[in-house]
Design an enzyme around this catalytic site. Sequence first.
Site, mmCIF file in Angstrom:
data_model
loop_
_atom_site.group_PDB
_atom_site.id
_atom_site.type_symbol
_atom_site.label_atom_id
_atom_site.label_comp_id
_atom_site.label_asym_id
_atom_site.label_seq_id
_atom_site.Cartn_x
_atom_site.Cartn_y
_atom_site.Cartn_z
ATOM 1 N N LYS A 145 34.311 32.905 45.809
ATOM 2 C CA LYS A 145 33.378 32.681 44.825
ATOM 3 C C LYS A 145 33.741 32.180 43.370
ATOM 4 C CE LYS A 145 34.476 37.973 44.041
ATOM 5 N NZ LYS A 145 35.125 37.441 42.487
ATOM 6 N N CYS B 222 34.457 43.447 40.265
ATOM 7 C CA CYS B 222 33.566 42.294 41.602
ATOM 8 C C CYS B 222 33.163 43.382 42.299
ATOM 9 C CB CYS B 222 34.731 41.660 41.753
ATOM 10 S SG CYS B 222 34.576 39.844 40.542
ATOM 11 N N ASP C 137 38.879 40.387 46.442
ATOM 12 C CA ASP C 137 39.429 40.232 45.491
ATOM 13 C C ASP C 137 40.726 41.134 45.446
ATOM 14 O OD1 ASP C 137 37.038 38.780 44.804
ATOM 15 O OD2 ASP C 137 37.432 39.237 43.131
HETATM 16 C C1 VGL Z 1 36.941 40.227 38.434
HETATM 17 C C2 VGL Z 1 36.761 39.499 36.087
HETATM 18 C C3 VGL Z 1 36.992 37.500 35.908
HETATM 19 C C4 VGL Z 1 36.666 40.874 39.338
HETATM 20 C C5 VGL Z 1 37.437 38.213 38.641
HETATM 21 O O1 VGL Z 1 37.994 40.254 40.483
HETATM 22 O O2 VGL Z 1 36.643 42.149 39.194
HETATM 23 N N1 VGL Z 1 37.072 40.320 36.962
HETATM 24 N N2 VGL Z 1 36.477 37.595 37.849
#
Ligand code: VGL
Length: 211
Positions: A106, A151, A8
């Site tokens: 995802k 994540c 991410d």
């Molecule tokens: C994430 C909160 C919401 C992350 C993704 O990538 O850690 N955190 N969506």
Amino acid sequence: MGALIVVDIQNDFLPGGALAVPRGDEVVAVANSLMPRFRRVVATQDWHPAGHKSFAASHPGRSPGELITLAGAAQVLWPVHCVQGTRGAAFAAELQAERVDAVVHKGMDPEIDSYSGFFDNDHRRATGLEDRLRALGESELWVLGLATDYCVKATALDAVRLGFRTSLVVDGCRAVELQAGDGARAIAEMQAAGVTLVTSGELLAGGSAGR
Ligand code: VGL
Ligand code: ZN
């Protein structure tokens, strides 16, 4: 054998983004330095439809940071972030995305969040990451990215549960820290679950990390 899992590293998680992770931009250089050393690089992208139920804006009267119950489990409500196809969902501009061999999306189901790169949060639906890694013959993973306490943690914990030898590149991660100490607690939890802690310096000094 080895694969680097880049979690991410998207605009919305960088300073100035919708769900900015403090100093999240600092992981980009770490990822860039390591990607050429791995035979395989897989990147995940948080990839929500507009109106995703993890967004506070999808629940009238709720604010980011509040907890609700979603699909039977506690869910932190987040600002609208990483909506499919938006600039915020794109990889960080400085990330050398041409080094990424495969991208796994995802968080597409509007009814449930997916912190892990492997499964939705209820562990019912797989993203395809495990199948991909198995098809490639990869059994050893190195994980870095954003965010340590969400994540990255969920991805590394699923990886060890699935039987992958899993290492966390500690300096390649940054935490949201809704509560001070969440990042350190997440790292301790990963280590207790069997994740090996390494630094990018150690990997780079080792020459062909993960090959
Ligand atoms: C994430 C909160 C919401 C992350 C993704 O990538 O850690 N955190 N969506
Ligand atoms: Zn998300």
